[in-house]
Design a protein around this motif. Structure first.
Motif, short mmCIF file in Angstrom:
data_model
loop_
_atom_site.label_atom_id
_atom_site.label_comp_id
_atom_site.label_asym_id
_atom_site.label_seq_id
_atom_site.Cartn_x
_atom_site.Cartn_y
_atom_site.Cartn_z
N TRP A 133 7.18 -3.42 -7.51
CA TRP A 133 6.29 -2.83 -6.52
C TRP A 133 4.92 -2.55 -7.13
O TRP A 133 4.79 -2.37 -8.34
N ARG A 134 3.90 -2.47 -6.29
CA ARG A 134 2.62 -1.92 -6.75
C ARG A 134 2.87 -0.49 -7.21
O ARG A 134 3.55 0.28 -6.53
N ASN A 135 2.33 -0.14 -8.34
CA ASN A 135 2.53 1.25 -8.75
C ASN A 135 1.61 2.17 -7.96
O ASN A 135 0.68 1.74 -7.28
N ILE A 136 1.89 3.43 -8.04
CA ILE A 136 1.16 4.42 -7.24
C ILE A 136 -0.32 4.44 -7.59
O ILE A 136 -1.18 4.68 -6.74
N LYS B 104 -6.21 4.11 -6.61
CA LYS B 104 -7.46 3.38 -6.86
C LYS B 104 -8.16 3.05 -5.54
O LYS B 104 -9.39 3.19 -5.42
N GLY B 105 -7.41 2.65 -4.52
CA GLY B 105 -8.00 2.40 -3.21
C GLY B 105 -8.64 3.64 -2.63
O GLY B 105 -9.72 3.58 -2.02
N LYS C 120 3.99 17.97 -17.33
CA LYS C 120 3.97 17.46 -18.70
C LYS C 120 4.26 15.96 -18.76
O LYS C 120 4.39 15.39 -19.84
N GLY C 121 4.35 15.32 -17.60
CA GLY C 121 4.67 13.90 -17.57
C GLY C 121 3.53 13.04 -18.12
O GLY C 121 2.38 13.48 -18.22
N THR C 122 3.88 11.81 -18.48
CA THR C 122 2.87 10.91 -19.08
C THR C 122 2.80 9.56 -18.39
O THR C 122 1.93 8.75 -18.72
N ASP C 123 3.69 9.28 -17.45
CA ASP C 123 3.65 7.98 -16.77
C ASP C 123 2.47 7.92 -15.80
O ASP C 123 1.99 8.96 -15.33
N GLU C 124 2.00 6.74 -15.51
CA GLU C 124 0.89 6.49 -14.58
C GLU C 124 -0.29 7.45 -14.82
O GLU C 124 -0.62 8.28 -13.97
N LYS D 236 -7.64 0.72 4.49
CA LYS D 236 -7.84 -0.37 3.54
C LYS D 236 -6.55 -0.64 2.77
O LYS D 236 -5.70 0.24 2.64
N ASN D 237 -6.44 -1.86 2.28
CA ASN D 237 -5.29 -2.22 1.47
C ASN D 237 -5.42 -1.65 0.05
O ASN D 237 -6.51 -1.63 -0.51
N ALA D 238 -4.31 -1.25 -0.50
CA ALA D 238 -4.29 -0.91 -1.92
C ALA D 238 -4.57 -2.18 -2.72
O ALA D 238 -4.07 -3.27 -2.39
N PRO D 239 -5.39 -2.11 -3.77
CA PRO D 239 -5.67 -3.29 -4.57
C PRO D 239 -4.44 -3.71 -5.38
O PRO D 239 -3.50 -2.93 -5.54
N ASP D 240 -4.47 -4.92 -5.90
CA ASP D 240 -3.37 -5.42 -6.72
C ASP D 240 -3.60 -5.20 -8.21
O ASP D 240 -2.77 -5.61 -9.03
N TYR D 241 -4.70 -4.59 -8.56
CA TYR D 241 -4.98 -4.30 -9.97
C TYR D 241 -5.93 -3.13 -10.04
O TYR D 241 -6.66 -2.83 -9.10
#
Length: 329
Positions: free
Chosen positions: A192-195, A200-201, A238-242, A323-328
């Motif tokens: 999946w696209r990540n959050i 970013k969009g 305290k998380g570090t992902d994304e 708008k669409n979420a970007p792919d990058y």
């Protein structure tokens, strides 16, 4: 048998030919004859794509409500959102990009497979979609009542917290679940696209508008998405992902449908489906900007309903609200 036309004109002196559009108006018919014969070869020589009523329903540059428009005015579609082309030429579909266009060709119910869709067909089906979106988007009273309660809940919460209102609210719509086969990103990357891409969009639009959406309404069918976003917005996490999502969501107020099971919707459970409709209506009524993706039919619906309700405003373009979420990143 005599034709209806000859019967109505049969020596009574009470009939007349209608050869001008103005003569079709009810007020004029009262003062003329008992029978009127519509001369279609003279009354209207244009097709339905030139009907004058469009000019005061669909155009940003509206005209007076009159049937006596000049030919130049009738064939000028520059300011009409369902055309977005200077003129209706045979190749205008090459650069016709309305947001309310169907994503598939409107030929499902055509007889046989020999009929070729014309540009008039595309125009008319686009017009019909617009009419249905604007005038048939009506949920049942209980959905409206729940939407009102949801808006009241968050309005009171935001005001009690720091005198905020719903006027600075954006939305992120993330559809996962069983949509792998329809999601363009999944088909390319098997994930999946990540959050962060949805964030970013949102950030791109904030930079474009030079504003900040202090509250973000989340609509998703994935419990893990909801939990992750709430964690990313928590300044004490305290998380570090994304890290990108964490950086730009931190300290924002994360909103959701508080009446939905598990703070999200399950489209396969009746109560979940009703709360899904409440979330849809809340976004349409109260959110200023939405990030989703047109891979989802709900994402496409947000595009259509939001644009259709706002398209006559001069500042509104087809991608002003959704708008669409970007792919990058």
């Amino acid at each position: 048998m005599k034709s209806i036309e000859s019967i109505s004109q049969d020596g009574s002196g009470l009939s007349s030919d209608v050869t001008d559009i103005q003569e079709l108006l009810y007020s004029n018919q009262l003062n003329t004859s008992k029978h009127s014969v519509l001369r279609t070869d003279k009354v209207w020589t244009f097709g339905y794509e030139h009907v004058p009523v469009r000019r005061w329903m669909l155009s940003r540059n509206q005209v007076n409500r009159t049937y006596n428009l000049s030919v130049v005015a009738l064939i000028n579609h520059t300011d009409e959102h369902i055309y977005q082309a200077p003129s209706l030429t045979n190749n205008f579909l090459d650069y016709w990009t309305p947001r309310n266009r169907p994503y598939a060709q409107p030929n499902r119910h055509l007889p046989g497979n020999q009929y070729k869709l014309t540009w008039q067909d595309h125009v008319f089906t686009g017009f019909l979609r617009y009419m249905f979106v604007v005038y048939f988007h009506r949920f049942s009273p209980r959905i409206h009542q729940m939407t009102h309660l949801l808006a009241e809940h968050w309005s009171n919460y935001l005001w009690d917290k720091d005198q905020r209102t719903l006027n600075d609210t954006a939305a992120i719509f993330i559809r996962r679940g069983d949509k792998m086969s329809e999601d363009s990103f999944w088909k390319k990357h098997n994930m999946w696209r990540n959050i962060s891409m949805y964030v970013k969009g949102l950030l791109d639009e904030e930079q474009r508008q030079n504003r900040t959406f202090s509250s973000v309404f989340i609509m998703t069918d994935d419990v893990s998405v909801m939990n992750s976003i709430q964690d990313y917005a928590d300044p004490n996490s305290k998380g570090t992902d994304e890290p990108y999502a964490r950086k730009h969501l931190r300290n924002r107020q994360i909103m959701y449908n508080v009446f939905a099971p598990q703070a999200c919707f399950d489209p396969f459970i009746r109560i979940g489906f009703e709360q899904f409709l409440v979330s849809v209506e809340f976004i349409v009524q109260h959110v200023q900007f939405t990030v989703g993706h047109s891979d989802s039919n709900v994402g496409r619906y947000f595009e259509e309903i939001t644009y259709a309700r706002n398209q006559l405003k001069a500042s509104v373009q087809s991608d002003s609200f959704v708008k669409n979420a970007p792919d990058y990143l």
